[in-house]
Structures are given as C-alpha cells and as structure tokens.
Motif scaffolding. Sequence first.
Motif, PDB file in Angstrom:
ATOM      1  N   PRO A 154      23.600  59.815  62.200  1.00 45.40           N
ATOM      2  CA  PRO A 154      23.385  61.167  62.814  1.00 45.40           C
ATOM      3  C   PRO A 154      24.512  62.242  62.213  1.00 45.40           C
ATOM      4  O   PRO A 154      25.549  61.994  61.834  1.00 45.40           O
ATOM      5  N   LEU A 155      24.072  63.233  62.438  1.00 48.58           N
ATOM      6  CA  LEU A 155      24.723  64.465  61.628  1.00 48.58           C
ATOM      7  C   LEU A 155      25.132  65.254  63.007  1.00 48.58           C
ATOM      8  O   LEU A 155      24.433  65.878  63.768  1.00 48.58           O
ATOM      9  N   LYS A 156      26.497  65.762  62.829  1.00 46.49           N
ATOM     10  CA  LYS A 156      26.836  66.588  63.888  1.00 46.49           C
ATOM     11  C   LYS A 156      27.010  67.888  63.440  1.00 46.49           C
ATOM     12  O   LYS A 156      27.491  68.347  62.316  1.00 46.49           O
ATOM     13  N   ILE A 157      26.016  68.833  64.271  1.00 52.28           N
ATOM     14  CA  ILE A 157      26.024  70.387  63.854  1.00 52.28           C
ATOM     15  C   ILE A 157      26.491  70.775  65.450  1.00 52.28           C
ATOM     16  O   ILE A 157      25.811  70.684  66.449  1.00 52.28           O
ATOM     17  N   ASN A 158      27.658  71.648  65.049  1.00 54.90           N
ATOM     18  CA  ASN A 158      28.170  72.277  66.543  1.00 54.90           C
ATOM     19  C   ASN A 158      28.410  71.293  67.285  1.00 54.90           C
ATOM     20  O   ASN A 158      29.127  70.149  67.020  1.00 54.90           O
ATOM     21  N   ASP A 159      27.719  70.978  68.556  1.00 53.49           N
ATOM     22  CA  ASP A 159      28.309  70.162  69.586  1.00 53.49           C
ATOM     23  C   ASP A 159      26.966  68.982  69.843  1.00 53.49           C
ATOM     24  O   ASP A 159      27.068  68.354  70.710  1.00 53.49           O
ATOM     25  N   VAL A 160      26.070  68.907  68.579  1.00 52.76           N
ATOM     26  CA  VAL A 160      24.966  67.903  69.114  1.00 52.76           C
ATOM     27  C   VAL A 160      25.015  66.871  67.537  1.00 52.76           C
ATOM     28  O   VAL A 160      25.181  67.363  66.406  1.00 52.76           O
ATOM     29  N   TYR A 161      25.103  65.682  67.801  1.00 50.98           N
ATOM     30  CA  TYR A 161      24.950  64.555  67.110  1.00 50.98           C
ATOM     31  C   TYR A 161      23.367  64.638  66.833  1.00 50.98           C
ATOM     32  O   TYR A 161      22.510  63.792  67.775  1.00 50.98           O
ATOM     33  N   PHE A 162      22.766  65.115  65.906  1.00 43.48           N
ATOM     34  CA  PHE A 162      21.456  64.881  65.495  1.00 43.48           C
ATOM     35  C   PHE A 162      20.871  63.650  64.983  1.00 43.48           C
ATOM     36  O   PHE A 162      21.478  63.444  64.029  1.00 43.48           O
ATOM     37  N   GLU A 163      20.163  62.977  65.281  1.00 42.66           N
ATOM     38  CA  GLU A 163      19.520  61.617  64.709  1.00 42.66           C
ATOM     39  C   GLU A 163      18.892  62.239  63.493  1.00 42.66           C
ATOM     40  O   GLU A 163      18.356  63.222  63.312  1.00 42.66           O
ATOM     41  N   GLU A 169      28.650  63.360  50.657  1.00 41.54           N
ATOM     42  CA  GLU A 169      29.353  62.911  51.845  1.00 41.54           C
ATOM     43  C   GLU A 169      28.463  61.654  52.668  1.00 41.54           C
ATOM     44  O   GLU A 169      28.787  60.889  53.154  1.00 41.54           O
ATOM     45  N   GLN A 170      27.289  62.339  52.870  1.00 41.39           N
ATOM     46  CA  GLN A 170      26.395  61.747  53.719  1.00 41.39           C
ATOM     47  C   GLN A 170      25.817  60.390  52.821  1.00 41.39           C
ATOM     48  O   GLN A 170      25.428  60.737  51.737  1.00 41.39           O
ATOM     49  N   GLU A 177      15.399  63.942  63.795  1.00 37.87           N
ATOM     50  CA  GLU A 177      15.391  65.190  64.182  1.00 37.87           C
ATOM     51  C   GLU A 177      15.632  66.306  63.160  1.00 37.87           C
ATOM     52  O   GLU A 177      15.056  67.468  63.172  1.00 37.87           O
ATOM     53  N   LEU A 228      12.762  70.032  59.809  1.00 39.50           N
ATOM     54  CA  LEU A 228      13.312  71.215  59.207  1.00 39.50           C
ATOM     55  C   LEU A 228      12.826  71.181  57.929  1.00 39.50           C
ATOM     56  O   LEU A 228      12.598  72.420  57.285  1.00 39.50           O
TER      57      LEU A 228
END
Lengths: 598, 242
Positions: free
Chosen positions: B137-146, B86-87, B149, B204
């Motif tokens: 960017p990937l949204k995890i919960n409420d944050v769009y992580f670059e 998907e990504q 990151e 990560l």
Amino acid sequence: MKRLQLQSLGLYTLLTLMIWGAFSCAKPEDLLEGTFINVQTDLLVNPMTIQVLNYDGGEVPKDISVTAYGADKDQIFTVLGERELTLSYSNADKNAAFLSLAVRRIVEFDEQDPLEFTLKFEAEGYMPLFRTFRLMNKADRRMQSIRMLPVGSSLDGLNQETLSIQQGSNGTIGQHSARTPSADNNQRVNIEIAPNTRMMDSNGKTVSGDVEAYVVSYDYTNRMTNKVAPASLFANNARAKSGESLGQLNFAPVAIYSIDMYGAEGEVKQFDKPVKVQVEIPSGTPHPETGAPIKPGDELEAWSFNESIGDWQEEGRASVISENGGKLVAEFEQTHLSTWFFGGRRFCNPPTQFFIENVNQPQNGPQTFYHIEVINTLNGNVVGTFDNTRFYDGEVITLIVPANFQNAPAVVQFEIYQFEGDATPLYTSPLFAPCGDQLTINLDDVLAPPPALGTTFFVDVAGTCSSTFSNLVIKPTLPIQFRPSGSLIWNPLGWLDEGEGATMALEKGAYYDFRISYRTLERCVFNLQVPTADSTVIIESSVYNYGPGMPFMETIDVDYVDTDNDGIEETVFFNYTNINVPDQACQEYIDFLNAPIN
Amino acid sequence: MIRALSLIKPMILLLCLTAAVKGYAQSEALRPLDTGRHSLGIFMGSTALIGIDYIRPIGPKTWLRSCFSYMDFNVRDWETNLNRYEQYASINLSVRNSSLNLLVDHLIVPKLNLRLVTGIGLFLMNDFSGSIKLRDPLKINDVYFEPDELGYVYGGLRYNLKFNPYFGVALGRLVHPSRRLSVSLDIGTFYKGAPEIFINGTALIRNNEHNAEILTNNMSGYRWFPVFNLRFGYSIDHKDNP
C-alpha cells in the motif's frame, strides 16, 4: 579447403542475418515512439460537493472547519485523501467556498448499506451548522449548498431574541427570560432561567461572568431556513434517551428552536437547574402521531441534536397546555443547550422513491442540473430543498424529507426550477406520501430544453506535459461550476469524466462565469461569452507561467458542427486538449506520486 | 499444463509421420557416416523449458526431428524494486509458447559437425503476457491506498501465426558414431509474423489501450524469435548400428 571456407562464410552470414532479424529492427526508444500515457486524476471517487455561502451572499468566512460524525465518518476524505476536510477558497471569488468530499474506490455503498455521516461546519462568530447525509450511489454525484449564519444575525425565517445574563458567585443573578418576536408561522419561543442557575461548558466547567444568550425559533416555511438551519431533520442513527440506537428516522417537527449562550470563558452548554422552554403552537397544527389537531393535554416528543455524536437524541415529552386566551403552548424543561424540536418521529424505510423518465438527459449524455423544492401542500411549508439534481433518464431518486405525521397521506409534492430563486417552476410533481411511496415521473416534455438552449456542448480537456514529460497526458475528472455573469450562486455545469463532459445548460452568446474548485485546484474565469461561431478562446493561466512576465496561455478551440445536416449547428465542441502543461506542473505531479512513504 | 496437453494429438500425428518417413529412409539403406541411428533427446533453451525429440535419419547426411517444446509457465508475485526504486513492484508473467516442431537437419560441414536446420513449428498459443503493480500500500496524504486502487499495468504480446517456419544451424552431433550420448546446440529463429500487442492499465492509468495499436505498429518488424537450445541425445539402436 576453399570450399569449406566459402561454406563457412555463407553459414556465418546466414547466422548473422538471422540474429539481426531477431534482435534488431528498431532501438528500444523507437518502440515507444508515438505512445502516450493517459493519467487519470480521480484517486478517490467524489460523490458529493458542497458549496458554502454566506447567508446574505457576502464573503464567506475563511476559517471554516469541518468535522465528520456518524458511522461512516472515517470513510470521508478530501479528494486528495486528506482526513482534515479542507474547503477550497478562491481569491477571485470570495463569496463561495467548496468542499469536495471523497471516498476510496474500495468502499462500497448502496441503498441497503448507505454511507452515513454528518458534517459540522463552524467558523468563528458563526452558528455551527450540522448537515446529515446518506449517500446511496457512488455514480450519482451530489451537489449541496449551505449558508453560514453569523451569530445574532437577523434573517427572514429566523425569529431571534438576545438576552444578557448576569452571573454572580452562585450562578445567575435573579430570574432571566427571553421571548422571540412574533413570526409568520405564529410560533414564539420563551425561555425562563431560574435564579442561581450555574452555567457550564460541555465539560461541566463553570462558565462565570456575564453571558450573551441567543434564542432562535426556525420557521421552516421559509426557503432560506433550509439553508441556514442548524441541523438536518432526519437521523441516520437516532438515539433514545437511554442512548440506545434507534436507526434511521425522519422527523415531523412542530417547532424547532436553538438556544446558544456565549460567555467570556466559553460557550455554555449545560445548567445545574433546568431551563423552562415554552413554544407556542398555532391552532390547528396536526399532531405528528395522530394527524388530529393538537389540543391541551397532548404530548409531543422532545428531541435535541447531540453535537458529540452528530445525530438526534430523544429527550422526553413536552406537555401541551393552554395559556391565557386559549393559546396552545408546548412546555419542556431542558438541562443542556443545542438545537431542539418538539414533534414526532417516523421510521421511514423505505423512503419515497421516484423513477425518472427523461429523454432529454441520458445518464451519460449532456448534463443539466435543476433546483428542487419539496412542499407540504397541507400548509404550503417548504419541507426540503435540493440543489443540483439532474433527473437523468433512468435515475432513481430517493427523497428524505420530514414526514408530517404518522401514516402521512399523499400531501407532498416537489417543484423543479431551472435555478434557485426562479419564480416559476418548470414542473410540479403529483402528490406523494413522504415515506414508502414510489412514483414514475416522466419529464420528457417538461424538461425539454427551451429554444434559447438546446445546444449540446461537448467539452474535451486534456493537458499534455511539455518537453521532459511529453508523453504524459492528464485527463481530469472533476466538476465545473458556472453561473450567468452577475449571479452570486454557482451551479454545476457538469462533470468532466476522464477529461470529457457535455452540457446543454449554456446559451449561445450569453455571458457566464466558470469555476473549478477541487481542493487545491482553484480556477475562475469571469464574464466569458459563449462563442456563436467557430473561434479560439485564449485564457491566461492564473497558476503557472513560463517566467516573470511570461504568462502561460491556454487555448480553447470552439467548433460548431451541424451533426445531423439540417443546416443548424446544434453541436459545439470545446476542444481544450492541447494544453501544454508547464513542466512545473508535471514535476509537481511526478513529485507527488514519488513522495516517500511516511 | 492443460494447454500443453492439447498438443498431444498433434504430437502423435507427428510421431506417425516421422515413423512413416523412417520406413522410407530404411529402404534407402544409406548410412555412410554413422548417422543411421535413431535417437531420443531432451533439450532446453529459449523455446523450451524442457523439450523432447525423436530423431531418425532420412538420408546420408539428413535427419528428421520431431520435437515437443514445453514452454508454458507462470511467474506469480515476483517482487522487485529493480535495484532502483523505493517502491517494490509485484510482477506476474505468463508464457504460453509450447510447440510441436518438425525439423530437417542436413549436415553441411562434417568436420565442424555443422548442420543446416529448417522446419516448421506448430504454436497453438503463442503469447506472452504480464502485469505489474505496486507490492505494498502507498500512503498518499492520510490514506494507505491498496495497489489495486492506484492501478496496475497489464499487457502482452501475441503472435497470430500458428505455423512458424524455422531456420537455423546446429553445432555438435545428433548421434555419435561410437557413443550413445551426444550433445548439440541449436541456434536459429522462428518466423512468427508481426506480433500483436495488447496493453492497458487500471484505476489512475486506465484507458491506455490506444497504445496497443501504436506498439503493434512499432513492433511490426519484430517477427523473428531467437532460438538457442542445448540438446542431449541418446542413441536407441546403438548395438544394431556399430
């Protein structure tokens, strides 16, 4: 012809061999044999953890909500990236909840540009509690404890009076007044509400019906007051009466009080007529601006905590008058309710800093945390308490405490305790000024571990996914709390960084409780004895199992090692790395990473 | 490109060597199979985005080839989901594999125009590297992580042997008896020694460099680099050598 065929055969054989050499040797999957992928868990950095307790050590309310205010409120998340700041509760230990705050890795902050925010903790039936924070270093993880206070509860250090107010169609029926009882600090707060005063909520809507009022004077000479006080006594961005920004301020309060009123239709926050407030000032109290004893005719600044912005706002000046018998009283008329103080302000930039020398605790070495109390030696008041400070070698500690008066001399000192509640401090600092001072503190001798301690415990934690995900190794980064078994308050044992940590806070043979409380990861182990020799500790997982009646067991290998060959096994390795995480847990993690974009 | 330019000095040396051999070969005056021609060529394939060579006969069935293979290139921000995920990923690649080669071609099956080729290549860089990270960017919960990151994987493969022996065969003509143009195909392999792998990640997936040693060990048998190059030649002394 035959020669040509032989030549060709030889050449084709050579060609085949060369192609084989170039492309064979191993199957692609064999190339990965033996490899494993370390997966870290610190999606965001976790610069602060807040332990929430009940004021009396009892069960903490389950419905605590946390709201962030301030310039950097949008930078604050849970460690899972949630905007809603949700606490971690444990069914095994209902007396403490933890809030693990996190910021994104790309957010930079330091002493010049700190992360500034205020958190409001509220729960049904409890006094709202605001705490202001200024984080200056991403690497220094802070631990903070607060205590929730039920509305109307009686507590040493809080002088409280309750008042029932009747209202009619035109507001209050008759005049009402309340006066807090005598207190250790000789401060009593008196309020007077005029007849026909209309009471309103924060939106200006009339609150009709009878109202219960609580008038509380906070005695900041009491240690507990620091934990339950409704607001911090410094401002990240104080406001003038006009609303203009005043920036960072430290306050020098002479008297602090709050008035809370609750009716059946909601909480009263404002009036159409001012309420008269009088606060007794003990004789000899220094004026925050001059340092001279307060006398009749003086004025004190009046400040209120503006709950809509989460910071302090100037309201005007309270007049000091002399009552019958020569008592000094500061008097002010206020039209809205919140936490107030009379006193003064001080621009405290730069704040006082300490440069720590401590060979016992290298920054990346074994961790031990201490409890700190900051004392004003002029009157013995505790002007601040700080939980869980490491004092590692090279640490720079910035102290933000109420400044007692303008140009305050070096009258403040701090005391280091092993645990909160200990009778005797391990160390008492030299006197220092609350603002602008810089001291180098050598703790080499005073914080040397006592004989019972001094054993270094290295902890290594890693979970390997079993079967399907056998090459995925989870390396957690999170804090571990501990307490001597039977104790109520959790203290940080240390931080696991990428699955590794070290501490000197444990005593061989002693019994401790351990807790990991990291948003959804909530684990408690009670009454665990620190082994005195090589051993294997088996813990049953409270989260995962292989199936009904098939608990998932975790094994910790404990190895004592004499690292310097002096015959004493002074180093202990807690090897917790062979955790075969059930597929269920790994699948949850994989699903989490593969979650569709919302 | 700058790295490729660093090969200029060795290339000049190689041409001088070839010229010296040329003088020796002409003195032998052995030209029985219309092979006694000089030829310039260009080639491309698995070891060259583009390559140039100069060919000189040194015997009745033997030629000396000096080649420069240019194989330095970067791929930046190649976006793909590999038709699977998907990504989308953003991939960077760097190849530093330019070389100077000195090869000897010996005609072994004239009817098939089949030559045996041996020689040596000088590879100054000899490495392949790349990185892969999420494009968006990937949204995890409420944050769009670059993507940075979350972390990305980078790594590569390096051969430490600078002089790589070559073995192979070639089909087709290096020079043609009656035409200026000729075509030939090289199929062979460079011996590059055991590759050294480097790999790690960030954020990560950081602290994964331990896999480099394991992969280096697992890939120690991958010492041969395949060569498939197509060459187009042009005889430069056509009239003098009918």
